[in-house]
Design a protein around this motif. Structure first.
Motif, PDB file in Angstrom:
ATOM      1  N   ILE A  21       0.864  -1.186   0.000  1.00 60.96           N
ATOM      2  CA  ILE A  21       0.000   0.000   0.000  1.00 60.96           C
ATOM      3  C   ILE A  21       0.896   1.231   0.000  1.00 60.96           C
ATOM      4  O   ILE A  21       1.610   1.498   0.964  1.00 60.96           O
ATOM      5  CB  ILE A  21      -0.920   0.008   1.239  1.00 60.96           C
ATOM      6  CG1 ILE A  21      -1.734  -1.289   1.309  1.00 60.96           C
ATOM      7  CG2 ILE A  21      -1.841   1.224   1.215  1.00 60.96           C
ATOM      8  CD1 ILE A  21      -2.540  -1.435   2.576  1.00 60.96           C
ATOM      9  N   GLY A  22       0.879   1.975  -1.087  1.00 61.33           N
ATOM     10  CA  GLY A  22       1.747   3.135  -1.169  1.00 61.33           C
ATOM     11  C   GLY A  22       1.290   4.085  -2.258  1.00 61.33           C
ATOM     12  O   GLY A  22       0.406   3.756  -3.063  1.00 61.33           O
ATOM     13  N   GLU A  25       7.880   3.222  -9.189  1.00 61.90           N
ATOM     14  CA  GLU A  25       9.298   2.905  -9.038  1.00 61.90           C
ATOM     15  C   GLU A  25       9.515   1.401  -8.937  1.00 61.90           C
ATOM     16  O   GLU A  25      10.453   0.852  -9.530  1.00 61.90           O
ATOM     17  CB  GLU A  25       9.863   3.604  -7.799  1.00 61.90           C
ATOM     18  CG  GLU A  25      11.356   3.376  -7.598  1.00 61.90           C
ATOM     19  CD  GLU A  25      11.880   4.085  -6.373  1.00 61.90           C
ATOM     20  OE1 GLU A  25      13.081   3.941  -6.083  1.00 61.90           O
ATOM     21  OE2 GLU A  25      11.087   4.804  -5.710  1.00 61.90           O
ATOM     22  N   ARG A  26       8.642   0.732  -8.189  1.00 58.08           N
ATOM     23  CA  ARG A  26       8.727  -0.730  -8.085  1.00 58.08           C
ATOM     24  C   ARG A  26       8.551  -1.369  -9.453  1.00 58.08           C
ATOM     25  O   ARG A  26       9.278  -2.304  -9.825  1.00 58.08           O
ATOM     26  CB  ARG A  26       7.663  -1.258  -7.128  1.00 58.08           C
ATOM     27  CG  ARG A  26       7.887  -0.941  -5.659  1.00 58.08           C
ATOM     28  CD  ARG A  26       6.758  -1.492  -4.816  1.00 58.08           C
ATOM     29  NE  ARG A  26       6.613  -2.926  -5.007  1.00 58.08           N
ATOM     30  CZ  ARG A  26       5.547  -3.617  -4.594  1.00 58.08           C
ATOM     31  NH1 ARG A  26       4.527  -2.993  -4.018  1.00 58.08           N
ATOM     32  NH2 ARG A  26       5.488  -4.921  -4.790  1.00 58.08           N
ATOM     33  N   MET A  27       7.584  -0.876 -10.192  1.00 60.73           N
ATOM     34  CA  MET A  27       7.325  -1.408 -11.525  1.00 60.73           C
ATOM     35  C   MET A  27       8.525  -1.187 -12.435  1.00 60.73           C
ATOM     36  O   MET A  27       8.926  -2.097 -13.196  1.00 60.73           O
ATOM     37  CB  MET A  27       6.089  -0.718 -12.120  1.00 60.73           C
ATOM     38  CG  MET A  27       5.691  -1.211 -13.498  1.00 60.73           C
ATOM     39  SD  MET A  27       5.036  -2.887 -13.431  1.00 60.73           S
ATOM     40  CE  MET A  27       4.552  -3.102 -15.153  1.00 60.73           C
ATOM     41  N   THR A  28       9.138  -0.026 -12.348  1.00 57.90           N
ATOM     42  CA  THR A  28      10.301   0.289 -13.184  1.00 57.90           C
ATOM     43  C   THR A  28      11.476  -0.621 -12.852  1.00 57.90           C
ATOM     44  O   THR A  28      12.158  -1.137 -13.752  1.00 57.90           O
ATOM     45  CB  THR A  28      10.707   1.760 -12.995  1.00 57.90           C
ATOM     46  OG1 THR A  28       9.610   2.610 -13.367  1.00 57.90           O
ATOM     47  CG2 THR A  28      11.916   2.093 -13.848  1.00 57.90           C
ATOM     48  N   ASN A  29      11.723  -0.830 -11.569  1.00 60.16           N
ATOM     49  CA  ASN A  29      12.824  -1.693 -11.147  1.00 60.16           C
ATOM     50  C   ASN A  29      12.647  -3.119 -11.651  1.00 60.16           C
ATOM     51  O   ASN A  29      13.600  -3.752 -12.140  1.00 60.16           O
ATOM     52  CB  ASN A  29      12.951  -1.679  -9.628  1.00 60.16           C
ATOM     53  CG  ASN A  29      13.427  -0.344  -9.086  1.00 60.16           C
ATOM     54  OD1 ASN A  29      14.057   0.435  -9.795  1.00 60.16           O
ATOM     55  ND2 ASN A  29      13.121  -0.071  -7.826  1.00 60.16           N
ATOM     56  N   GLU A  30      11.435  -3.646 -11.514  1.00 64.41           N
ATOM     57  CA  GLU A  30      11.180  -5.003 -11.964  1.00 64.41           C
ATOM     58  C   GLU A  30      11.303  -5.111 -13.481  1.00 64.41           C
ATOM     59  O   GLU A  30      11.837  -6.101 -14.002  1.00 64.41           O
ATOM     60  CB  GLU A  30       9.798  -5.459 -11.503  1.00 64.41           C
ATOM     61  CG  GLU A  30       9.682  -5.606  -9.996  1.00 64.41           C
ATOM     62  CD  GLU A  30       8.322  -6.162  -9.576  1.00 64.41           C
ATOM     63  OE1 GLU A  30       7.621  -6.723 -10.438  1.00 64.41           O
ATOM     64  OE2 GLU A  30       7.969  -6.043  -8.391  1.00 64.41           O
TER      65      GLU A  30
END
Length: 356
Positions: free
Chosen positions: A99-100, A107-112
């Motif tokens: 939850i954020g 950013e999480r999506m970009t890293n993955e």
């Protein structure tokens, strides 16, 4: 040092053999179905109650009094409510990162996405698989392919006999990779079948051994062999972040399962405790079974049923904590003592003493 004493021997292919644990212990802690482990815990607790009843000092008259039963199950009501609150708090803490704000999620999506693109480039494929088990197989197969390239570069060189140790290393890596890849075939995320082969794949030692061999034979390696070594180490390094990512997802998955199981078991446990406090009368139960009071058998069994939420919590946490312990380090770090590390440490100590 001589080449014989400097040889890096191949460790066992499974986590159980590497840490020196028994099959029964690993089965209980990791492999077994968690509901089966829950049943084992409950049955063992019930048997323990019977044993202490038969061989320990006891006062059977206490069971006939209402106050003893009320006190016992009254404490269980408090314990169940407290445990449910604790589990929900842990669940909220563990799942908080899901939850954020939009920026954090992006950013999480970009890293993955960037990590997947790096893997695709290294593996030479257009699109990497979306399923965790197939993605991990891709990483292992990439390492397998690069190990074959290194093997070809070494065995095809003029000094292949001198580089025999490297060929043995690549042969072992290829064999182990094929075994792990087969174990991952068809595994579905959420089941432990996905994570157990990952635990068996000791990529940390493989990186350590590859860097050690590359340094040891640096002057004897051809350009192709050196590049093959670098490519192999790069592919093995992909496995660490991928394993940690899927381990994190698995732990979150298990925390959800724990929360649901505890909540499902909490209400029946509270209902049983409420009945025992409000209406149960042990004095109306007479007779014995194999010399054990029937009333004691019934009260003990109902008490065990109120322990279901705790048994479920214990069964799942045993596996989660064991997995966390076995995967604390990321990268070429080996936290547990192994025969290979003991041998290398002894060789280094002998070399230092000889230099003095």
């Amino acid at each position: 040092m001589s080449s014989d004493s400097d040889t890096i021997s191949r460790p066992a292919d499974t986590m159980r053999e590497r840490v020196g644990e028994t099959r029964v212990k690993i089965w209980f802690l990791i492999s077994a179905n968690r509901w089966l482990v829950t049943g084992v815990i409950l049955v063992s607790t019930y048997m323990l109650l019977l044993i202490v009843h038969l061989f320990g000092p006891s006062t059977p008259q206490k069971l006939a009094t209402t106050s003893g039963v009320v006190s016992l199950f009254g404490s269980m009501v408090i314990a169940v409510v407290t445990s449910v609150t604790l589990v929900l708090s842990i669940s909220q803490f563990v799942l908080a990162e899901e939850i954020g704000p939009l920026g954090q999620q992006r950013e999480r999506m970009t890293n993955e996405t960037e990590f997947r693109e790096e893997v695709e480039e290294a593996a030479g494929i257009g699109v990497s698989p979306a399923e965790p088990s197939r993605f991990l197989r891709t990483l292992i197969e990439t390492a397998d392919t690069r190990a074959r390239m290194l093997n070809d570069a070494v065995t095809g060189s003029a000094n292949s006999e001198q580089l025999k140790e490297i060929a043995e290393y690549t042969d072992g890596l290829i064999e182990h990779s094929q075994t792990i890849s087969d174990d991952l075939a068809g595994a579905e995320f959420g089941s432990f079948e996905t994570l157990l082969p990952v635990l068996n794949y000791n990529y940390s030692w493989k990186i350590f051994a590859a860097r050690t061999l590359q340094d040891k034979y640096a002057e004897s390696l051809s350009t192709d062999a050196t590049e093959a070594f670098d490519d192999l180490i790069e592919s093995l390094r992909f496995f660490g972040p991928a394993r940690e990512h899927f381990k994190t997802l698995y732990v979150q998955w298990e925390i959800i399962n724990i929360s649901r199981a505890v909540l499902y078991g909490a209400m029946p446990a509270l209902a049983i405790a409420g009945y025992m406090m409000l209406e149960f009368d042990a004095s109306k139960i007479v007779g014995t079974v194999f010399g054990v009071s029937t009333a004691y058998l019934i009260v003990s069994a109902l008490y065990i049923l109120t322990l279901v939420p705790f048994a479920v919590l214990l069964a799942y946490l045993l596996r989660v904590l064991t997995v966390m312990k076995r995967t604390l380090a990321i990268g070429p770090f080996i936290l547990r003592e192994t025969q290979q590390l003991e041998k290398i440490r002894h060789e280094e100590s002998s070399e230092i003493q000889s230099e003095k």
